[in-house]
Design a protein around this motif. Structure first.
Motif, short mmCIF file in Angstrom:
data_model
loop_
_atom_site.label_atom_id
_atom_site.label_comp_id
_atom_site.label_asym_id
_atom_site.label_seq_id
_atom_site.Cartn_x
_atom_site.Cartn_y
_atom_site.Cartn_z
N LEU A 215 0.97 -1.13 0.12
CA LEU A 215 -0.33 0.02 -0.04
C LEU A 215 0.86 1.32 0.03
N ALA A 216 0.10 2.45 0.03
CA ALA A 216 1.05 3.52 -0.01
C ALA A 216 0.31 4.72 0.84
N VAL A 217 0.76 5.49 1.50
CA VAL A 217 -0.03 6.52 2.22
C VAL A 217 0.25 7.64 1.81
N ALA A 218 -0.87 8.58 1.24
CA ALA A 218 -0.72 9.67 0.75
C ALA A 218 -0.16 10.94 1.85
N ASP A 219 -0.72 10.97 2.88
CA ASP A 219 -0.42 11.88 3.83
C ASP A 219 1.03 12.16 3.98
N THR A 220 1.71 10.83 4.05
CA THR A 220 3.23 10.82 4.30
C THR A 220 4.05 10.74 3.39
N GLY A 221 3.57 10.33 1.99
CA GLY A 221 4.20 9.97 0.97
C GLY A 221 5.18 8.77 1.27
N THR A 222 4.42 7.72 1.79
CA THR A 222 5.22 6.37 2.33
C THR A 222 4.67 5.42 1.51
N ILE A 223 5.69 4.40 1.16
CA ILE A 223 5.11 3.05 0.42
C ILE A 223 5.72 2.11 1.42
N VAL A 224 4.75 1.06 1.70
CA VAL A 224 4.97 -0.15 2.57
C VAL A 224 4.93 -1.43 1.78
N LEU A 225 5.93 -1.98 1.94
CA LEU A 225 6.17 -3.55 1.38
C LEU A 225 6.03 -4.25 2.75
N ASP A 226 5.35 -5.59 2.45
CA ASP A 226 5.33 -6.50 3.77
C ASP A 226 5.53 -8.03 3.46
N GLY A 227 6.49 -8.20 2.60
CA GLY A 227 6.97 -9.27 2.27
C GLY A 227 6.31 -10.26 1.43
N GLU A 228 5.06 -9.95 0.48
CA GLU A 228 4.15 -10.80 -0.02
C GLU A 228 5.11 -11.21 -1.25
N ASP A 229 4.68 -12.45 -2.01
CA ASP A 229 5.59 -12.81 -3.07
C ASP A 229 5.91 -11.78 -4.33
N ASP A 230 5.01 -10.60 -4.46
CA ASP A 230 5.17 -9.94 -5.36
C ASP A 230 6.18 -8.63 -4.84
N GLN A 231 6.57 -8.64 -3.58
CA GLN A 231 7.48 -7.74 -2.96
C GLN A 231 8.66 -8.36 -2.70
N GLY A 232 8.63 -9.72 -2.20
CA GLY A 232 10.01 -10.33 -1.93
C GLY A 232 10.47 -10.03 -0.57
N ARG A 233 11.70 -10.43 -0.34
CA ARG A 233 12.41 -10.25 0.94
C ARG A 233 12.91 -8.90 1.22
N ARG A 234 13.13 -8.49 2.39
CA ARG A 234 13.46 -7.01 2.56
C ARG A 234 14.87 -6.67 2.01
N ALA A 235 15.73 -7.72 2.03
CA ALA A 235 17.09 -7.46 1.44
C ALA A 235 17.15 -7.16 0.28
N ILE A 236 16.25 -7.83 -0.76
CA ILE A 236 16.47 -7.09 -1.92
C ILE A 236 16.00 -5.85 -2.30
N THR A 237 15.31 -4.99 -1.64
CA THR A 237 14.98 -3.75 -1.64
C THR A 237 15.73 -2.96 -0.76
N LEU A 238 16.66 -3.46 -0.19
CA LEU A 238 17.76 -2.57 0.68
C LEU A 238 19.16 -2.27 0.21
N VAL A 239 19.64 -3.29 -0.71
CA VAL A 239 20.89 -3.57 -1.24
C VAL A 239 21.01 -2.82 -2.67
N PRO A 240 20.28 -3.23 -3.61
CA PRO A 240 20.61 -2.75 -4.95
C PRO A 240 20.40 -1.01 -4.94
N ASP A 241 21.19 -0.46 -5.85
CA ASP A 241 21.17 1.16 -5.80
C ASP A 241 19.99 1.68 -6.45
N LEU A 242 19.00 1.16 -7.12
CA LEU A 242 17.92 1.48 -7.83
C LEU A 242 16.92 0.64 -7.47
#
Length: 221
Positions: free
Chosen positions: A133-160
């Protein structure tokens, strides 16, 4: 009762309906007032909520794109990753999203059963995910580990990071987001407000210190 015990007791009392079994001191406390708003004035997925989200994302230096259809989305992904030698994707990302990537871009699959190490992820140019989901008020996108979002590590290491947000996933306020996320309280969450940045060193903004240096958000729908 130590300060730590007192704090934990108050927390427990706040999330249960009856604090009597925690002791007289807790049971005697006045009920905690919850007068904050629980919904926003704009309904989830509304044009107004989406425009607020875009305004916040741009202010945070994220780069926002629009895609009316899955075909538009695939084309945008291909353009954004045209120069990438490799991109890691979680197992649940639709195959069509990467269908326009050129032959020079290797698609690296990652799953809980076949995990890339941090060192391997560091050699990958980009990551492509969906979002919870995404929160308009704060401009925040949330990932929760579903299969289409994957492990936290894959979104924390690559540069883009190229992140797809469906417009119906956009809620106006944080309480609305927390209510949705509460349906799966044990999932690991990643809250993203723009590309990684810090001003801890001499108040100079430095990007890419503890996450992607560049964040592309594609609004689908």
């Amino acid at each position: 009762m130590s300060a730590r015990d007192d704090i934990l007791a108050r927390v427990r009392a706040a999330v249960i309906t009856d604090g009597a079994h925690l002791g007289d001191a807790v049971a005697a406390q006045a009920p905690i007032s919850r007068e904050y708003r629980t919904t926003g004035e704009h309904s989830p997925g509304s044009a107004e909520a989406v425009e607020i989200l875009v305004d916040r994302l741009v202010d945070y230096r994220a780069i926002v794109h629009r895609a009316a259809t899955e075909t538009d989305l695939a084309r945008t992904v291909g353009e954004l990753l045209a120069d990438a030698r490799s991109v890691v994707v979680p197992p649940g990302v639709p195959a069509g999203w990467t269908g326009t990537l050129g032959d020079g871009t290797a698609v690296v699959q990652d799953s809980r059963e076949d995990r890339r190490t941090a060192a391997e992820l560091d050699q990958v140019d980009a990551v492509l995910t969906a979002s919870r989901l995404a929160v308009a008020d704060t401009g925040t996108i949330v990932l929760d580990g579903e299969d289409d979002q994957g492990r936290r590590a894959i979104t924390l290491v690559p540069d883009l990071h190229v992140c797809v947000v469906r417009t119906e996933q956009v809620v106006h306020t944080l309480p609305e987001a927390v209510t949705i996320l509460a349906a799966h309280p044990t999932r690991p969450q990643t809250w993203i407000s723009g590309p990684s940045a810090t001003s801890d060193i001499e108040l100079s903004r430095v990007e890419g210190v503890h996450g992607p240096r560049t964040l592309h958000v594609i609004l689908l729908g």
